[in-house]
Design a protein around this motif. Sequence first.
Motif, PDB file in Angstrom:
ATOM      1  N   ILE A  11     -35.780 -28.959   2.814  1.00  0.00           N
ATOM      2  CA  ILE A  11     -35.990 -28.641   4.226  1.00  0.00           C
ATOM      3  C   ILE A  11     -36.483 -27.199   4.342  1.00  0.00           C
ATOM      4  CG2 ILE A  11     -34.875 -28.447   6.490  1.00  0.00           C
ATOM      5  CD1 ILE A  11     -32.761 -30.484   5.384  1.00  0.00           C
ATOM      6  N   ASP A  17     -30.184 -24.184  12.823  1.00  0.00           N
ATOM      7  CA  ASP A  17     -29.174 -25.198  12.485  1.00  0.00           C
ATOM      8  C   ASP A  17     -29.320 -26.484  13.295  1.00  0.00           C
ATOM      9  OD1 ASP A  17     -28.035 -23.750  10.480  1.00  0.00           O
ATOM     10  OD2 ASP A  17     -26.360 -22.987  11.662  1.00  0.00           O
ATOM     11  N   LYS A  20     -32.345 -28.420  12.037  1.00  0.00           N
ATOM     12  CA  LYS A  20     -32.067 -28.970  10.704  1.00  0.00           C
ATOM     13  C   LYS A  20     -31.152 -30.191  10.825  1.00  0.00           C
ATOM     14  CE  LYS A  20     -29.186 -27.230   7.466  1.00  0.00           C
ATOM     15  NZ  LYS A  20     -28.433 -28.441   7.179  1.00  0.00           N
ATOM     16  N   ASP A  43     -25.895 -31.455   2.407  1.00  0.00           N
ATOM     17  CA  ASP A  43     -26.686 -30.315   1.947  1.00  0.00           C
ATOM     18  C   ASP A  43     -26.209 -29.930   0.570  1.00  0.00           C
ATOM     19  OD1 ASP A  43     -28.232 -30.141   4.179  1.00  0.00           O
ATOM     20  OD2 ASP A  43     -27.173 -28.447   5.062  1.00  0.00           O
ATOM     21  N   GLY A  86     -40.706 -30.397   8.942  1.00  0.00           N
ATOM     22  CA  GLY A  86     -39.545 -29.727   8.354  1.00  0.00           C
ATOM     23  C   GLY A  86     -39.277 -30.034   6.897  1.00  0.00           C
TER      24      GLY A  86
END
Length: 95
Positions: A11, A17, A20, A43, A86
């Motif tokens: 990403i 945030d 994402k 993540d 992204g």
Amino acid sequence: MEKNYEITYIIAPNLDDAAKTALVERFDKILTDNGAEIVDSKDWSKRRFAYEIGGFNEGIYHVVNIKASDDKALNEFDRLSKIADGILRHMIVVR
């Protein structure tokens, strides 16, 4: 027959945030809407690249483990991740 897959994608680090989280939720939904079962989606870490990708020197690695009986979910993920702003790179591996 169901197979296990691991999808790793990078990403862009310039996303905030909320953006994402929205991106991850969107791609998790693409997988589930096309018949895949998500085992986990997390993540991994923010890493520096050996070379620049899309103008960035680092990115956030995200790993998704799924179970799928056909390629429909993987093909749709692959198609959409290639055009998503992204996502810098992605890789799909059979486990």
